[in-house]
Write a protein that holds these residues in place. Sequence first.
Motif, PDB file in Angstrom:
ATOM      1  N   GLU A  89      77.752 -53.905  34.237  1.00 36.94           N
ATOM      2  CA  GLU A  89      76.706 -53.228  33.454  1.00 36.94           C
ATOM      3  C   GLU A  89      77.117 -53.043  32.002  1.00 36.94           C
ATOM      4  N   TRP A  90      78.424 -52.966  31.744  1.00 35.27           N
ATOM      5  CA  TRP A  90      78.901 -52.769  30.370  1.00 35.27           C
ATOM      6  C   TRP A  90      78.464 -53.911  29.466  1.00 35.27           C
ATOM      7  N   PHE A  91      78.349 -55.117  30.021  1.00 34.16           N
ATOM      8  CA  PHE A  91      77.951 -56.289  29.241  1.00 34.16           C
ATOM      9  C   PHE A  91      76.432 -56.491  29.207  1.00 34.16           C
ATOM     10  N   ALA A  92      75.692 -55.749  30.006  1.00 32.43           N
ATOM     11  CA  ALA A  92      74.249 -55.966  30.138  1.00 32.43           C
ATOM     12  C   ALA A  92      73.544 -55.798  28.798  1.00 32.43           C
ATOM     13  N   GLY A  93      72.685 -56.749  28.467  1.00 30.06           N
ATOM     14  CA  GLY A  93      71.919 -56.687  27.234  1.00 30.06           C
ATOM     15  C   GLY A  93      72.592 -57.333  26.039  1.00 30.06           C
ATOM     16  N   MET A  94      73.841 -57.760  26.184  1.00 27.63           N
ATOM     17  CA  MET A  94      74.528 -58.451  25.090  1.00 27.63           C
ATOM     18  C   MET A  94      74.098 -59.915  25.085  1.00 27.63           C
ATOM     19  N   GLN A  95      73.656 -60.399  23.944  1.00 26.02           N
ATOM     20  CA  GLN A  95      73.229 -61.785  23.833  1.00 26.02           C
ATOM     21  C   GLN A  95      74.402 -62.746  24.032  1.00 26.02           C
ATOM     22  N   ALA A  96      75.563 -62.360  23.504  1.00 23.24           N
ATOM     23  CA  ALA A  96      76.731 -63.250  23.560  1.00 23.24           C
ATOM     24  C   ALA A  96      77.980 -62.438  23.909  1.00 23.24           C
ATOM     25  N   PRO A  97      78.145 -62.089  25.183  1.00 18.28           N
ATOM     26  CA  PRO A  97      79.272 -61.243  25.580  1.00 18.28           C
ATOM     27  C   PRO A  97      80.566 -61.990  25.852  1.00 18.28           C
ATOM     28  N   GLN A  98      80.588 -63.313  25.602  1.00 20.27           N
ATOM     29  CA  GLN A  98      81.719 -64.119  26.055  1.00 20.27           C
ATOM     30  C   GLN A  98      83.053 -63.665  25.470  1.00 20.27           C
ATOM     31  N   ALA A  99      83.066 -63.261  24.192  1.00 19.84           N
ATOM     32  CA  ALA A  99      84.331 -62.849  23.577  1.00 19.84           C
ATOM     33  C   ALA A  99      84.874 -61.593  24.245  1.00 19.84           C
ATOM     34  N   PRO A 121      74.189 -53.141  22.968  1.00 20.50           N
ATOM     35  CA  PRO A 121      72.889 -52.637  23.433  1.00 20.50           C
ATOM     36  C   PRO A 121      72.816 -51.104  23.435  1.00 20.50           C
ATOM     37  N   PRO A 122      71.592 -50.564  23.420  1.00 21.96           N
ATOM     38  CA  PRO A 122      71.398 -49.106  23.346  1.00 21.96           C
ATOM     39  C   PRO A 122      72.085 -48.325  24.451  1.00 21.96           C
ATOM     40  N   ARG A 123      72.297 -48.930  25.601  1.00 23.33           N
ATOM     41  CA  ARG A 123      72.961 -48.208  26.699  1.00 23.33           C
ATOM     42  C   ARG A 123      74.317 -47.666  26.260  1.00 23.33           C
ATOM     43  N   HIS A 124      75.014 -48.371  25.392  1.00 22.65           N
ATOM     44  CA  HIS A 124      76.326 -47.912  24.935  1.00 22.65           C
ATOM     45  C   HIS A 124      76.215 -46.601  24.172  1.00 22.65           C
ATOM     46  N   ALA A 125      75.203 -46.472  23.327  1.00 23.43           N
ATOM     47  CA  ALA A 125      75.009 -45.226  22.593  1.00 23.43           C
ATOM     48  C   ALA A 125      74.705 -44.078  23.543  1.00 23.43           C
ATOM     49  N   ARG A 126      73.932 -44.367  24.576  1.00 22.06           N
ATOM     50  CA  ARG A 126      73.612 -43.311  25.552  1.00 22.06           C
ATOM     51  C   ARG A 126      74.862 -42.885  26.320  1.00 22.06           C
ATOM     52  N   LEU A 127      75.719 -43.839  26.667  1.00 28.77           N
ATOM     53  CA  LEU A 127      76.966 -43.496  27.353  1.00 28.77           C
ATOM     54  C   LEU A 127      77.852 -42.616  26.465  1.00 28.77           C
TER      55      LEU A 127
END
Length: 262
Positions: A128-138, A227-233
Amino acid sequence: MRTAIAGLDVHVSHDDVVGRDVLLWHHGSPQTGAILPPVQAAADARGLAVVSVARPAYALSPRVPGRTVADVAVGLRPVLEALGVASVVSVGASGGGPHALASAAVMPGLVRRVVTFASPAPFDGTEEWFAGMQAPQALRAAAEGEVARRRFAEIDEFDPDSFVDADYAALRGEWASLGADVGASAEFGDDGLIDDDLAFARPWGFDLADVTASVLLVQGERDRVIPPRHARLLSEALPDAALQTHPGDGHVSVLRHLAAAL
């Protein structure tokens, strides 16, 4: 003014900041640490001097292998002590966000306020930490370790869909200097960016519960990088935090709210 303090590459907006309230700018990943004109303008309007320090392995700051987010903040203490500043508003954009928070945890008597823009939350090891990231590969590679992250750096390319129209408009306008500074950082190599990603994907070295300063979390709802979820966390974990979201903004355009946030 650009100088070396405590071995770090330091930019200061005024020759003498002794006794002054300062905006401590934590740059994004990757940048050079130079003071960007819109940051200077927002600080000037509020009577703040600006101090910006290139993190280890960025620009002329030497690399510190294995550094944590907290390690960077600890390294800033002697810089601020040498400058003799009175108090700090710790402001971080994107990859600078965790370091802005760490500075408040490490220097609670000096850092009175924190503002972050599009900051990642601590890595929790979940998908879920990566959810919503367009390019999370790095960041996925960083979670596997330094060897995997360096291997990915050899093929890494920017995904233009990571930014929305508002981001590109900001980079053509008021925040053009940010794009130019990202370009200027390339001559110093990838170590700074790689070390940032590794630091984000491991324990940060401090608890968010230790951040007693008031924190304003500014987040674009259209952000495809963080993504916005990070700000909410972050809002849920910090003792004294306010979350400010902007429906029309992405990862870069959210910075247009810097002056209002200050």
